[in-house]
Motif scaffolding. Sequence first.
Motif, mmCIF file in Angstrom:
data_model
loop_
_atom_site.group_PDB
_atom_site.id
_atom_site.type_symbol
_atom_site.label_atom_id
_atom_site.label_comp_id
_atom_site.label_asym_id
_atom_site.label_seq_id
_atom_site.Cartn_x
_atom_site.Cartn_y
_atom_site.Cartn_z
ATOM 1 N N GLU A 33 -1.594 5.904 0.309
ATOM 2 C CA GLU A 33 -2.105 4.936 -0.663
ATOM 3 C C GLU A 33 -1.273 3.650 -0.645
ATOM 4 O O GLU A 33 -1.824 2.554 -0.726
ATOM 5 C CB GLU A 33 -2.100 5.533 -2.069
ATOM 6 C CG GLU A 33 -3.215 6.516 -2.294
ATOM 7 C CD GLU A 33 -3.369 6.890 -3.761
ATOM 8 O OE1 GLU A 33 -3.098 6.034 -4.627
ATOM 9 O OE2 GLU A 33 -3.773 8.026 -4.022
ATOM 10 N N GLN A 38 -5.534 1.529 -0.708
ATOM 11 C CA GLN A 38 -6.739 2.195 -1.204
ATOM 12 C C GLN A 38 -6.374 3.595 -1.688
ATOM 13 O O GLN A 38 -5.495 4.238 -1.135
ATOM 14 C CB GLN A 38 -7.781 2.347 -0.103
ATOM 15 C CG GLN A 38 -8.309 1.051 0.454
ATOM 16 C CD GLN A 38 -9.308 1.299 1.559
ATOM 17 O OE1 GLN A 38 -9.316 2.349 2.182
ATOM 18 N NE2 GLN A 38 -10.163 0.323 1.789
ATOM 19 N N GLY A 39 -7.092 4.031 -2.699
ATOM 20 C CA GLY A 39 -6.900 5.387 -3.179
ATOM 21 C C GLY A 39 -7.544 6.386 -2.233
ATOM 22 O O GLY A 39 -8.286 6.022 -1.313
#
Length: 47
Positions: A33, A38-39
């Motif tokens: 992450e 981005q998750g």
Amino acid sequence: MQEQETKFGFTSFAETWNGRLAMLGFVIGIATELLTGQGILQQLGLM
């Protein structure tokens, strides 16, 4: 003859390795992450 400790099921050996691998997965997830911005759900295309 000596009895060998079972390596499957809810044993101390299995739970120790389960915990170690869970910690490793958590650290890899956080690092991914941080590197991508981005998750996990975004990376999988679920969000």
